[in-house]
Enzyme design. Structure first.
Site, PDB file in Angstrom:
ATOM      1  N   ARG A 288       0.857  -1.201   0.000  1.00 20.49           N
ATOM      2  CA  ARG A 288       0.000   0.000   0.000  1.00 20.49           C
ATOM      3  C   ARG A 288       0.890   1.247   0.000  1.00 20.49           C
ATOM      4  NH1 ARG A 288      -1.331   1.739   4.554  1.00 20.49           N
ATOM      5  NH2 ARG A 288      -2.092  -0.209   5.461  1.00 20.49           N
TER       6      ARG A 288
ATOM      7  N   TYR B 256     -16.805  16.003 -15.751  1.00 19.89           N
ATOM      8  CA  TYR B 256     -17.238  14.607 -15.684  1.00 19.89           C
ATOM      9  C   TYR B 256     -18.263  14.433 -14.547  1.00 19.89           C
ATOM     10  CZ  TYR B 256     -17.027   9.677 -14.481  1.00 19.89           C
ATOM     11  OH  TYR B 256     -17.370   8.395 -14.150  1.00 19.89           O
TER      12      TYR B 256
ATOM     13  N   ASP C  48      -7.567  18.663 -14.358  1.00 16.53           N
ATOM     14  CA  ASP C  48      -7.852  17.308 -14.824  1.00 16.53           C
ATOM     15  C   ASP C  48      -7.458  17.270 -16.302  1.00 16.53           C
ATOM     16  OD1 ASP C  48      -9.037  15.025 -15.911  1.00 16.53           O
ATOM     17  OD2 ASP C  48     -10.828  15.143 -14.650  1.00 16.53           O
TER      18      ASP C  48
ATOM     19  N   LYS D  10      -8.154   6.217 -19.241  1.00 13.06           N
ATOM     20  CA  LYS D  10      -8.498   6.687 -20.579  1.00 13.06           C
ATOM     21  C   LYS D  10      -7.265   6.642 -21.486  1.00 13.06           C
ATOM     22  CE  LYS D  10     -12.587   7.339 -18.826  1.00 13.06           C
ATOM     23  NZ  LYS D  10     -12.519   7.554 -17.433  1.00 13.06           N
TER      24      LYS D  10
END
Ligand SMILES: Cc1ncc(COP(=O)(O)O)c(C=O)c1O
Length: 384
Positions: free
Chosen positions: A51, A103, A175, A200
């Site tokens: 992690r 978005y 973004d 993406k």
């Protein structure tokens, strides 16, 4: 040659990468492990628990930093997990000014997750930077920009927003999912944080969900690393590997996405059954000049409305497409079509959505890298 001096196309392949120390593997191995042997407490080779850090993820994080012209990269389980980490930098009472066209999931995490913790969000049309100025007060801590916006393809002037944010001591996050660093690099224009849904274009093959943050400032990076580890929304080694592999061809894919995007946008624009086409490459696009200045090309994302703006016509078109697949997401090698009002942007109330132009007849295309003529023929048969 110092890695920082490499040009972009070389950075996608070599940026932040070195052969694996164990056997010289050119691609970083998929270190599918949760933990690492220690000789004595603290006696390890740089990794303790996956992690907190994993060598495959670390290779990806270095690549992110390199391609976005930053110094520190962080990889997350998804784009939204990356956004979650950014908002956790804030405190109750802090205010965020965000693009009004963004978005749907970004809107949802702001409004439905973080508003109840006392963070205040304002959604403004940032095509005119003065609209941001009007919302700034002494509680404003973050400006959140998406450009081009999803799905209306509005363009926001990153340099101008950055100047305003700096003058008011406010963080600026961009973004950069739609543009990718091939087209625009916000950190070079003064942004503090770049975020990606690497799901993406960076991954590029619709086979992974992953998020990225890149920053230059060490204190900011340390705060974000702390949140990444403490909140734990990290990606696994296999997904890190796939994303890294995708990045190595980002520049060649993007070049073709842009070429095909232009061909499809121009085809739609001249079609008698199409009312409006939204693509920043058109000279009459409101902020075309800014797009020309801050982007290297105009990308493969396009939205359009059929003549008469009827919901039924839009649905008929997306149902008839055969080379374009009707699906959520974008940025993969294959062309996708979406109906934002019922898919990607369904979590924004209709009234809010329509204010920024996301009407029920809007169709969004992610133009892939197939032969442009096949894409145009497909649209031709679907539009009729
Ligand atoms: C512009 C943009 N930002 C953020 C996200 C969220 O990323 P993810 O789906 O990887 O969580 C998306 C997803 O569609 C997006 O299009």
């Amino acid at each position: 040659m110092s890695e920082k001096k490499l040009k972009f196309n070389s950075k996608t392949i070599h940026g932040g990468q070195s052969p694996d120390k164990a056997y010289g593997a050119v691609m970083p191995p998929i270190y599918q492990t949760s933990t690492y042997a220690q000789t004595t407490p603290g006696g390890h080779k740089g990794f303790e628990y996956s992690r907190s850090g994993n060598p495959t993820r670390a290779a990806l994080e270095s690549s992110f930093a390199s391609i976005e012209s930053g110094d520190y990269g962080l990889a997350f389980a998804s784009g939204l997990a990356a956004m979650d980490a950014v908002i956790k930098l804030l405190n109750p009472g802090d205010e965020v000014i965000s693009t009004n066209d963004l978005y749907g999931g970004s809107y949802r995490i702001f409004k439905q997750i973080f508003e109840k913790y006392g963070i205040v969000f304002h959604f403004v049309d940032m095509q005119n930077v003065d609209a941001i100025k009007a919302k700034i007060n002494d509680k404003t801590s973050l400006v959140w920009v998406e450009t081009p916006t999803n799905p209306m393809m509005n363009i926001i002037d990153i340099k101008a927003v950055s100047k305003l944010a700096k003058a008011n001591d406010i963080l600026l996050a961009v973004d950069n999912t739609f543009a990718t660093p091939y087209l625009q690099r916000p950190l070079e224009m003064g942004a503090d944080i770049v975020m990606h849904s690497a799901t993406k274009y960076l991954g590029g093959h619709s086979d992974v969900v992953l998020g990225a943050l890149v920053v230059k400032d060490k204190d900011l990076a340390d705060k974000l690393y702390f949140i990444q580890n403490a909140s734990g929304a990290v990606c696994g080694p296999m997904d890190s590997f796939l994303t890294l592999r995708g990045i190595k061809t980002l520049h060649v894919r993007m070049q073709r996405h842009c070429e095909n995007g232009k061909a499809v946008a121009e085809y739609l624009k001249q079609h008698p059954k199409i009312e409006n086409v939204y693509w920043p490459g058109f000279e009459e696009h409101l902020n075309h000049d800014i797009a020309k200045e801050q982007m290297h090309d105009f990308g493969g994302m396009i939205s359009f409305i059929p003549k008469g703006a009827s919901y039924d016509d839009a649905i008929k078109i997306v149902e008839k497409l055969r080379v374009f697949t009707l699906a959520e997401s974008l940025g993969g090698v294959e062309s996708l079509a979406g109906h934002p009002a019922s898919m990607t942007h369904a979590s924004i109330p209709k009234e809010e959505r329509e204010k920024s132009g996301v009407v029920d007849s809007l169709i969004r295309l992610s133009v892939g890298i197939e032969d442009a003529s096949d894409l145009i023929n497909d649209l031709e048969s679907a539009i009729g």
